[in-house]
Design a protein around this motif. Structure first.
Motif, PDB file in Angstrom:
ATOM      1  N   MET A  38       0.244  -8.117   1.965  1.00 34.50           N
ATOM      2  CA  MET A  38       0.857  -7.008   2.572  1.00 34.50           C
ATOM      3  C   MET A  38       0.861  -6.931   3.858  1.00 34.50           C
ATOM      4  O   MET A  38       0.052  -7.255   4.764  1.00 34.50           O
ATOM      5  CB  MET A  38      -0.015  -5.751   1.936  1.00 34.50           C
ATOM      6  N   ASN A  39       2.082  -6.708   4.481  1.00 27.58           N
ATOM      7  CA  ASN A  39       2.189  -6.824   6.068  1.00 27.58           C
ATOM      8  C   ASN A  39       1.500  -5.574   6.805  1.00 27.58           C
ATOM      9  O   ASN A  39       1.185  -4.483   6.120  1.00 27.58           O
ATOM     10  CB  ASN A  39       3.511  -6.777   6.558  1.00 27.58           C
ATOM     11  N   GLU A  60       2.119  -3.549   8.839  1.00 29.44           N
ATOM     12  CA  GLU A  60       2.944  -2.146   9.320  1.00 29.44           C
ATOM     13  C   GLU A  60       2.876  -1.387   8.014  1.00 29.44           C
ATOM     14  O   GLU A  60       2.493  -0.351   7.754  1.00 29.44           O
ATOM     15  CB  GLU A  60       4.429  -2.669   9.572  1.00 29.44           C
ATOM     16  N   THR A  61       2.893  -1.987   6.786  1.00 31.00           N
ATOM     17  CA  THR A  61       2.658  -1.286   5.717  1.00 31.00           C
ATOM     18  C   THR A  61       1.414  -0.795   5.310  1.00 31.00           C
ATOM     19  O   THR A  61       1.068   0.237   4.830  1.00 31.00           O
ATOM     20  CB  THR A  61       3.252  -2.324   4.265  1.00 31.00           C
ATOM     21  N   MET A  62       0.602  -1.571   5.771  1.00 28.74           N
ATOM     22  CA  MET A  62      -0.912  -1.176   5.903  1.00 28.74           C
ATOM     23  C   MET A  62      -1.212   0.024   6.578  1.00 28.74           C
ATOM     24  O   MET A  62      -1.653   1.012   6.185  1.00 28.74           O
ATOM     25  CB  MET A  62      -1.913  -2.287   6.191  1.00 28.74           C
ATOM     26  N   VAL A  63      -0.398   0.162   7.813  1.00 29.10           N
ATOM     27  CA  VAL A  63      -0.686   1.470   8.680  1.00 29.10           C
ATOM     28  C   VAL A  63      -0.186   2.485   8.001  1.00 29.10           C
ATOM     29  O   VAL A  63      -0.714   3.590   7.993  1.00 29.10           O
ATOM     30  CB  VAL A  63      -0.080   1.053  10.021  1.00 29.10           C
ATOM     31  N   GLU A  64       1.048   2.317   7.335  1.00 31.16           N
ATOM     32  CA  GLU A  64       1.553   3.344   6.464  1.00 31.16           C
ATOM     33  C   GLU A  64       0.634   4.134   5.497  1.00 31.16           C
ATOM     34  O   GLU A  64       0.630   5.076   5.197  1.00 31.16           O
ATOM     35  CB  GLU A  64       3.006   3.068   6.045  1.00 31.16           C
ATOM     36  N   MET A  65       0.258   3.022   4.681  1.00 32.40           N
ATOM     37  CA  MET A  65      -0.728   3.574   3.611  1.00 32.40           C
ATOM     38  C   MET A  65      -1.773   4.110   4.277  1.00 32.40           C
ATOM     39  O   MET A  65      -2.706   5.097   3.321  1.00 32.40           O
ATOM     40  CB  MET A  65      -1.001   2.376   2.747  1.00 32.40           C
ATOM     41  N   LEU A  66      -2.396   3.661   5.218  1.00 27.62           N
ATOM     42  CA  LEU A  66      -3.601   4.211   5.798  1.00 27.62           C
ATOM     43  C   LEU A  66      -3.355   5.780   6.368  1.00 27.62           C
ATOM     44  O   LEU A  66      -4.072   6.541   6.189  1.00 27.62           O
ATOM     45  CB  LEU A  66      -4.137   3.463   7.268  1.00 27.62           C
ATOM     46  N   SER A 107      -3.025 -10.059   3.955  1.00 31.05           N
ATOM     47  CA  SER A 107      -1.648 -10.124   3.725  1.00 31.05           C
ATOM     48  C   SER A 107      -1.102 -10.921   2.520  1.00 31.05           C
ATOM     49  O   SER A 107      -0.081 -10.791   2.294  1.00 31.05           O
ATOM     50  CB  SER A 107      -1.234 -11.068   5.293  1.00 31.05           C
ATOM     51  N   SER A 108      -2.041 -11.613   1.710  1.00 28.64           N
ATOM     52  CA  SER A 108      -1.462 -12.075   0.772  1.00 28.64           C
ATOM     53  C   SER A 108      -2.353 -11.580  -0.581  1.00 28.64           C
ATOM     54  O   SER A 108      -1.888 -11.961  -2.004  1.00 28.64           O
ATOM     55  CB  SER A 108      -1.684 -13.579   0.564  1.00 28.64           C
ATOM     56  N   ASP A 109      -3.375 -10.575  -0.754  1.00 27.42           N
ATOM     57  CA  ASP A 109      -4.101 -10.202  -1.689  1.00 27.42           C
ATOM     58  C   ASP A 109      -4.205  -8.771  -1.696  1.00 27.42           C
ATOM     59  O   ASP A 109      -4.571  -8.055  -0.660  1.00 27.42           O
ATOM     60  CB  ASP A 109      -5.548 -10.632  -1.923  1.00 27.42           C
ATOM     61  N   ILE A 110      -3.539  -8.183  -2.607  1.00 27.17           N
ATOM     62  CA  ILE A 110      -3.418  -6.681  -2.591  1.00 27.17           C
ATOM     63  C   ILE A 110      -4.863  -5.848  -2.480  1.00 27.17           C
ATOM     64  O   ILE A 110      -5.031  -4.888  -2.091  1.00 27.17           O
ATOM     65  CB  ILE A 110      -2.392  -6.200  -3.772  1.00 27.17           C
ATOM     66  N   ARG A 111      -5.813  -6.551  -3.369  1.00 24.44           N
ATOM     67  CA  ARG A 111      -6.912  -5.838  -3.407  1.00 24.44           C
ATOM     68  C   ARG A 111      -7.797  -5.933  -1.936  1.00 24.44           C
ATOM     69  O   ARG A 111      -8.475  -4.889  -1.600  1.00 24.44           O
ATOM     70  CB  ARG A 111      -7.823  -6.707  -4.417  1.00 24.44           C
ATOM     71  N   LEU A 151      -9.223  -2.766   0.293  1.00 27.86           N
ATOM     72  CA  LEU A 151     -10.308  -2.931   0.795  1.00 27.86           C
ATOM     73  C   LEU A 151     -10.143  -2.513   2.495  1.00 27.86           C
ATOM     74  O   LEU A 151     -11.052  -1.667   2.889  1.00 27.86           O
ATOM     75  CB  LEU A 151     -11.020  -4.062   0.535  1.00 27.86           C
ATOM     76  N   VAL A 152      -9.432  -3.034   2.750  1.00 28.05           N
ATOM     77  CA  VAL A 152      -9.132  -3.022   4.434  1.00 28.05           C
ATOM     78  C   VAL A 152      -8.766  -1.586   4.972  1.00 28.05           C
ATOM     79  O   VAL A 152      -9.301  -1.101   5.597  1.00 28.05           O
ATOM     80  CB  VAL A 152      -8.359  -4.114   5.146  1.00 28.05           C
TER      81      VAL A 152
END
Length: 91
Positions: free
Chosen positions: A1-2, A4-10, A47-51, A55-56
């Motif tokens: 997951m990139n 940018e997407t992680m920020v949106e999910m957070l 960036s490569s493991d959704i789990r 967690l991050v």
């Protein structure tokens, strides 16, 4: 997951709907990743493991909330973190 997407999910997790805090949230994601690595998950790969990405994100959310309340780490997050470290150690 990139990132940018992680920020949106957070932001969804925290109930934030604007971009005002994006710089801080990006920093929290980086800090969370480093803290998780310090705990023993040195091969963390959000960036490569959704789990790992999840967690991050959860750890960063905890850091955001903790700044106001100084709450202890939720048991669910501690459990997930321990499982991630053990999974790596067990191969």
């Amino acid at each position: 997951m990139n990132h940018e997407t992680m920020v949106e999910m957070l932001k969804v997790d925290l109930g934030i709907t604007t971009n005002v805090y994006d710089i801080r949230l990006n920093q929290l994601l980086d800090v969370a990743e480093e803290e998780i690595k310090r705990e023993g998950a040195v091969n963390l790969a959000p960036s490569s493991d959704i789990r790992d990405a999840d967690l991050v994100i959860r750890y960063a959310g905890y850091l955001w909330r903790k700044r106001d309340t100084m709450e202890a780490m939720p048991r669910m997050l501690r459990w997930a973190l321990n499982n991630r470290v053990f999974r790596e150690k067990m191969g």
